[in-house]
Motif scaffolding. Structure first.
Motif, PDB file in Angstrom:
ATOM      1  N   SER A  31      29.897  25.372  54.632  1.00  0.00           N
ATOM      2  CA  SER A  31      28.898  26.449  54.438  1.00  0.00           C
ATOM      3  C   SER A  31      27.607  25.907  53.844  1.00  0.00           C
ATOM      4  CB  SER A  31      29.446  27.504  53.481  1.00  0.00           C
ATOM      5  OG  SER A  31      30.602  28.053  54.004  1.00  0.00           O
ATOM      6  N   ILE A  83      32.856  27.695  62.998  1.00  0.00           N
ATOM      7  CA  ILE A  83      33.432  28.233  61.773  1.00  0.00           C
ATOM      8  C   ILE A  83      32.681  27.647  60.578  1.00  0.00           C
ATOM      9  CG2 ILE A  83      35.570  28.437  60.416  1.00  0.00           C
ATOM     10  CD1 ILE A  83      36.287  29.371  63.123  1.00  0.00           C
ATOM     11  N   LEU A  84      32.309  28.507  59.637  1.00  0.00           N
ATOM     12  CA  LEU A  84      31.732  28.032  58.376  1.00  0.00           C
ATOM     13  C   LEU A  84      32.817  28.075  57.315  1.00  0.00           C
ATOM     14  CD1 LEU A  84      28.282  29.919  58.228  1.00  0.00           C
ATOM     15  CD2 LEU A  84      28.836  27.760  59.310  1.00  0.00           C
ATOM     16  N   ASN A  85      33.002  26.980  56.621  1.00  0.00           N
ATOM     17  CA  ASN A  85      34.048  26.899  55.594  1.00  0.00           C
ATOM     18  C   ASN A  85      33.406  26.551  54.252  1.00  0.00           C
ATOM     19  OD1 ASN A  85      35.974  25.644  53.804  1.00  0.00           O
ATOM     20  ND2 ASN A  85      37.436  25.625  55.493  1.00  0.00           N
TER      21      ASN A  85
END
Lengths: 341, 318
Positions: free
Chosen positions: B181, B217-219
């Motif tokens: 992120s 996907i943002l992690n």
């Protein structure tokens, strides 16, 4: 009397339980019965929402468009809901056609710390006169203060409400109460809860949410959903009635709906299996269950070890590809240990 | 559908600039960067290491932005006038990196074209020719405007291309990237739809397969995760023995310009699909090393610009 808005994602979350193989006949039958029972919102689609049919998560038997068309033509009183996660579905390719087909309610999801990715999709739904909700997934992974900040962003994007998703079924009732007190006190829009039953807490957590001021609850027939399933809709309606909440849903008809769902929609009724318990303890999203079952066999690793290791890696919803990497890593470490002996 | 075999999949890569030439160097190619966010500032820092590029102007819009402050500290000429800085002094550069946003680039493109400047577009605007150095470096110099696709596109299309070169019938390609992120700035977050659209278009272009899907996907995990990209392909029959050496060769080619590109799950056949996974560790210039997504697109852009510099030297010694 306090009112709770019930949204029913049986035909969306339940798709995880059958690897996204729900067919048009099942969708039509369930929609007719849900409409008859007076369910306010019926959510339909691939388990991870629009455009999520993939090798990563499982391909759908029925394309998004057809699922929505079948549902639309079998709902009259109930509103049709869709779920979209930015990063999977786009406005032009997926959301616009879904609204064209007749979606009334748009749930826009993001990981619980990434609300700003939902701004454009929420705005689009609102501009087209639809109800727009922001869903924060994996809400056990953020503090109440962080969740409030993220929900306020969604409120500023025009969301009609926000829904906390306990995607891993990891929360206990006190955790839910703590979160809802902060959110309900700090927001002008209604707050909702979407439970998973990994630790057997789905109903208790849902009740904790409304007792702390939550106004929207998700429930699925027989709990039909990813992993150990969701809050069981018919139990939820009954408990809310006992507690004096109004849902405008006919008790007998929702009980009938659940029987219809068991007979016509699901191969097996969800139960809390050992891997789901471990998934809840590890805080790993419930949608991983079927993939972990398969991959743990292929690489001969204990699925429980796999879940705990995935939890240590802090994987989030949609990261199913990491399961193979972690399984290979565990198998490699095990082989290294046995060689050393 | 399969591509015509334009190249021998096992042939050595061509067109990359050797980094440690001991020959006397000609004058460096002058480049301007528009956009002082994560991408632009990191590019500026990478260019300082380049033997053939020189950042002659670093352009933002806010004189107090972190990027402009950093550039000033490093002695790089800066402007906060946006595209106007180039309109006023087009003679200051031969090449422009546009690191703003897709919408901004659509406005910049006609201006830069009219000024006769070559452009490397870092945004997912899809205006220019798609550039993935490991695949098509040698075909890029003729284009006035080239587009660096996306971070996921740089990480995945060479691997998908390797599958296309070794498998006659591929039904479908899928690319899933997870990034930290912290490495996703405001423009990235606002441009997720464009990211998907552009990456899927690049996959179609370089594989010849009509059916593609991209997921991002943002992690937010701490410590931050490094960028990971998974490439899957649905094939009638998998020929992993043929695929592996071609993939190894491709990985080695990419490592020439992205040192932190690493195969972590070599091609396997699982659940009726070919799957492989790479991790990208960044060079840690502007953002720390977890930001492999930032690094791979910028390293690809630098490799492209250095190739342009080489082509110009060959054509017209300065």
């Amino acid at each position: 009397m306090k009112h709770v808005l019930i949204s029913d994602p049986t035909l969306r979350d339940g798709n995880h339980a059958v690897m996204h193989q729900l067919n048009s006949t099942q969708i039509a039958a369930y929609c007719r019965a849900a409409d008859e029972a007076g369910l306010p919102i019926v959510e339909v689609g691939h388990g991870n929402g629009l455009a999520a049919a993939s090798l990563q998560l499982g391909l759908s038997l029925v394309p998004d468009k057809e699922m929505l068309e079948v549902a639309r033509s079998n709902l009259s009183r109930s509103q049709l809901g869709v779920f979209i996660i930015p990063g999977f579905g786009t406005i032009k390719r997926d959301l616009a056609p879904a609204i064209e087909i007749g979606a009334d309610v748009v749930r826009v999801g993001s990981h619980c710390t990434e609300a700003d990715t939902t701004a454009r999709h929420l705005a689009y739904a609102r501009e087209h006169g639809k109800k727009a909700y922001g869903n924060l997934m994996m809400c056990h992974m953020a503090s109440p203060a962080t969740l409030l900040a993220e929900c306020r962003k969604m409120q500023s994007y025009g969301a009609d409400g926000v829904v906390l998703m306990d995607s891993a079924g990891a929360l206990l009732p006190a955790d839910v109460t703590e979160r809802f007190k902060v959110l309900v006190g700090g927001l002008e829009i209604p707050v909702g809860f979407h439970a998973h039953n990994n630790l057997g807490m789905a109903i208790a957590n849902s009740i904790a949410a409304v007792e702390a001021g939550g106004r929207i609850l998700d429930g699925t027939a027989r709990g039909f959903g990813a992993g150990a399933g969701n809050a069981q809709l018919e139990v939820l309606i009954a408990v809310l009635q006992q507690l004096g909440y109004e849902t405008n849903i006919d008790l007998y008809k929702v009980l009938d709906l659940s029987d219809i769902a068991e007979k016509q929609v699901m191969k097996t009724v969800p139960i809390v299996r050992p891997t789901s318990i471990v998934s809840g303890m590890a805080g790993v999203v419930s949608t991983f269950a079927k993939h972990v079952d398969r991959i743990s066999v292929q690489y001969a690793v204990d699925p429980r070890d796999l879940f705990f290791e995935l939890g240590r890696r802090k994987v989030v919803a949609g990261q199913e590809d990491i399961i193979i990497e972690v399984a290979m890593d565990l198998a490699h470490r095990r082989d290294a240990v046995s060689q050393a002996r | 559908m399969s591509l015509p075999r334009l190249l021998d999949p096992l042939a050595p890569p061509r067109g990359f600039v050797a980094t440690n030439l001991s020959l006397p160097r000609p004058e460096k190619l002058k480049v301007a960067i528009i956009g002082s966010g994560n991408i632009g500032t990191d590019l500026m820092m990478k260019i300082r290491r380049s033997a053939s590029l020189e950042c002659s102007l670093f352009i933002g819009r806010n004189p107090d932005s972190l990027g402009l402050v950093r550039a000033r500290e490093m002695g790089v000429p800066v402007s906060s006038a946006g595209i106007q800085a180039i309109i006023d002094r087009p003679d200051l550069c031969n090449l422009v990196f546009d690191a703003t946003s897709a919408a901004e680039h659509a406005k910049h493109h006609p201006i830069l074209k009219a000024l006769g400047l070559q452009v490397i577009d870092m945004t997912p605007s899809r205006v220019g020719a798609m550039a993935v150095p490991a695949i098509n470096l040698e075909q890029l110099a003729a284009h006035q405007n080239v587009n660096m696709v996306s971070c996921g596109g740089q990480a995945s299309t060479p691997l998908a291309y390797a599958i296309a070169q070794t498998h006659a019938e591929v039904e479908y390609y899928e690319v899933v990237s997870s990034i930290s992120s912290l490495s996703a700035g405001p423009a990235t977050r606002a441009n997720l739809d464009e990211y998907i659209d552009t990456t899927e278009t690049a996959l179609r272009k370089f594989t010849g397969c009509a059916n593609t899907k991209t997921i991002l996907i943002l992690n937010p995990a701490q410590p931050p995760i490094h960028m990971q990209t998974t490439v899957s392909a649905k094939v009638a029959t998998a020929d992993l023995d043929r695929l592996r050496p071609v993939v190894d060769r491709m990985v080695a080619t990419i490592q020439r310009y992205v040192p932190g590109y690493q195969m972590i799950v070599p091609p396997v056949f699982e659940h009726n699909r070919i799957v492989m996974m790479v991790r990208v560790t960044g060079l840690g210039d502007f953002l720390p090393s977890y930001a492999g997504n930032l690094d791979i697109i910028n390293c690809a852009a630098i490799a492209t610009a250095e190739h342009f510099a080489l082509c110009r030297t060959k054509k017209e010694p300065l």
